[in-house]
Write an enzyme that holds these catalytic residues in place. Structure first.
Site, mmCIF file in Angstrom:
data_model
loop_
_atom_site.group_PDB
_atom_site.id
_atom_site.type_symbol
_atom_site.label_atom_id
_atom_site.label_comp_id
_atom_site.label_asym_id
_atom_site.label_seq_id
_atom_site.Cartn_x
_atom_site.Cartn_y
_atom_site.Cartn_z
ATOM 1 N N SER A 223 39.401 36.988 41.867
ATOM 2 C CA SER A 223 39.994 37.160 43.183
ATOM 3 C C SER A 223 40.166 38.648 43.518
ATOM 4 C CB SER A 223 41.350 36.463 43.184
ATOM 5 O OG SER A 223 41.770 36.271 44.492
ATOM 6 N N GLU A 297 32.926 29.089 47.342
ATOM 7 C CA GLU A 297 34.244 28.456 47.513
ATOM 8 C C GLU A 297 35.140 29.555 48.038
ATOM 9 O OE1 GLU A 297 35.526 27.128 43.602
ATOM 10 O OE2 GLU A 297 33.430 27.092 43.039
ATOM 11 N N GLY A 299 38.736 30.631 50.315
ATOM 12 C CA GLY A 299 39.938 30.238 51.043
ATOM 13 C C GLY A 299 40.499 31.412 51.806
ATOM 14 N N ARG A 300 40.943 32.378 51.025
ATOM 15 C CA ARG A 300 41.608 33.568 51.545
ATOM 16 C C ARG A 300 40.834 34.267 52.665
ATOM 17 N NH1 ARG A 300 45.187 36.194 48.376
ATOM 18 N NH2 ARG A 300 44.614 34.976 46.568
ATOM 19 N N CYS A 384 68.693 30.388 44.738
ATOM 20 C CA CYS A 384 69.728 30.978 43.891
ATOM 21 C C CYS A 384 69.118 31.656 42.673
ATOM 22 C CB CYS A 384 70.689 29.882 43.460
ATOM 23 S SG CYS A 384 69.794 28.481 42.806
ATOM 24 N N TYR A 413 47.785 30.984 50.269
ATOM 25 C CA TYR A 413 48.719 30.665 49.183
ATOM 26 C C TYR A 413 50.177 30.817 49.604
ATOM 27 C CZ TYR A 413 44.282 30.765 47.009
ATOM 28 O OH TYR A 413 42.960 30.506 46.769
#
Ligand SMILES: Cc1ncc(COP(=O)(O)O)c(C=O)c1O
Length: 437
Positions: A223, A297, A299-300, A384, A413
């Site tokens: 990536s 493939e 996405g980003r 928290c 993401y």
């Protein structure tokens, strides 16, 4: 080939009620068809007006603005720069139903890594033949699901997987994922996925013995890799594997270059997508004849720049300083999103976070230059968990609870994250700026 405006998917302009979309062979999926008519700023203003009323539970929650027009621009860029490579959208990157449908209309196919992802895509009426099962170590029930629904194309990188595929999905068409140098990537995958080149021959021989149909090679340079030599070496190695396969009696005709190296937003000092694509295309054409199909493939690249996260400052702490009159003291801001929500560590890892003021003293500041002084501060997430900190060190003007900040380029993401501490996934306002240009 560029898509003509008449081929742009028609999206409704006016808000209407939620209706089932896409006839599916299964359950119809209910998707709100609302795409905001104005631009991003107008959409944000409307949403902030509602939030200010603060009447309903969660009306002032963090929200997203997703620009489908930007998705389309990215697609045009891909088609222009990588005409030979068919993009498969990596659903894991942003599983928003509108994104999946929009990309399906543009002709993209889909990269899924789980059964639920495959089901989600098929439930939208998208044919199983358009799904690529891109996990090299598959859960048995997912593999069965793939076989039952004729999702045939999938990857492998080890012997055990071949036997599993033989048992559960013997008609699959397989791509052998090889390890390649991912040292230039921001986020490498070679320690987890891929077979070494020395293992290729024995894997192919076993596949042959099992009468499995191996049709090509897949690799991943990692990536955020914008190093052209990484692609060059990976393509040369793929060529070698194609030749090895031919000698063993296989007819390879599909090459998957992965594509998670493409960030979707060019980074200063690194080759642009355009430059990277030109290099890849040239190497591809020199090594692979046109009958070899090439896919990626990705996405980003498609979604990163499409989404803006808007979150409210819900609390502020001023850290004690030695001098009571010191205005340059540090502030801690608490916002209603965080690392377990949209600001996933994987995104922050890529160093893209740039928090800006969205609304201060009831004035919308979207894309306005802030003229007031800024002060050192940290911004903390909504859970928290003590490590839930968006940034320990940034500068913002003096803000207070009820003001809003935003972050752009948050489309990858982000929305797939958890409901830790009961926080709900932010609602999305859809905009199509391509049509408003
Ligand atoms: C198998 C696979 N394909 C594709 C992608 C898409 O990567 P990106 O969103 O960076 O393009 C990923 C990301 O992890 C992946 O694991």
């Amino acid at each position: 080939m560029l898509i003509r405006p008449s081929q742009i998917p028609i999206l409704p302009k006016e808000p209407t009620s939620s209706v089932p979309e896409y006839s599916s062979n299964k359950q119809p999926v209910h998707v709100s068809p609302i795409v905001f008519k104005g631009d991003i700023k107008e959409a944000i203003k409307k949403k902030l007006e509602l939030a200010a009323l603060n009447e309903k539970l969660g009306q002032d929650d963090c929200f997203y603005v997703l620009d489908l027009g930007q998705l389309y621009r990215q697609h045009l860029k891909w088609k222009r720069c990588l005409p030979r490579i068919k993009p498969y959208y990596a659903v894991q990157c942003n599983p928003d139903i509108k994104i999946i449908k929009y990309l399906a209309t543009l002709g993209l196919d889909f990269d899924c890594i789980t059964g639920p992802e495959m089901k989600k895509v098929m439930d939208l009426g998208i044919d199983a033949s358009r799904i690529y099962y891109a996990h090299t170590c598959k859960q048995a029930s997912y593999l069965r699901f793939a076989a039952d629904h004729s999702v045939k194309t999938m990857t492998f990188d080890n012997v055990d997987e071949l036997y599993k595929i033989k048992a559960l999905s013997p008609n699959a068409q397989l791509l052998l994922r090889i390890i390649t140098d991912d040292s230039k990537a921001q986020w490498g995958t070679g320690n987890k996925f891929g077979a070494s080149l020395s293992a290729v021959e024995s894997l192919l021989k076993i596949a042959k013995k099992l009468a499995l149909d191996v049709i090509g090679v897949s690799f991943d340079v990692g990536s955020g890799c914008s190093d052209t030599s990484s692609y060059q070496v990976a393509l040369e190695n793929s060529r070698k594997v194609f030749d090895q396969a031919k000698n063993l009696g296989f007819d390879f005709h599909l090459l998957d270059i992965n594509g998670d190296g493409f960030l979707g937003i060019d980074q200063p000092g690194k080759p642009s997508f355009r430059q990277l694509a030109a290099n890849i295309s040239k190497t591809l054409d020199s090594l692979f004849t046109p009958d070899v199909q090439v896919m990626a493939e990705t996405g980003r690249f498609y979604t990163a720049s499409t989404l803006t996260v808007c979150c409210q400052i819900v609390g502020r702490k001023m850290l004690p300083t030695q001098n009571e009159n010191d205005v340059y003291r540090n502030y801690m801001y608490f916002v209603n999103d965080g690392l377990h929500g949209s600001f996933a560590p994987r995104l922050l890892y890529q160093d893209v976070l740039n928090l800006k003021v969205l609304m201060k003293d009831n004035v919308c500041m979207y894309r306005k230059t802030v003229k007031e002084p800024t002060y050192p501060c940290s911004v903390w997430g909504h859970t928290c968990e003590p490590g839930d900190c968006l940034t320990e060190n940034t500068r913002l003007p003096l803000l207070t609870a009820g003001d809003w900040i935003y972050a752009e380029n948050m489309g990858a993401y982000t929305i797939a994250n958890s409901h830790f501490c009961g926080f709900q996934r932010p609602k999305t306002v859809y905009v199509d700026t391509y049509r408003n240009l």
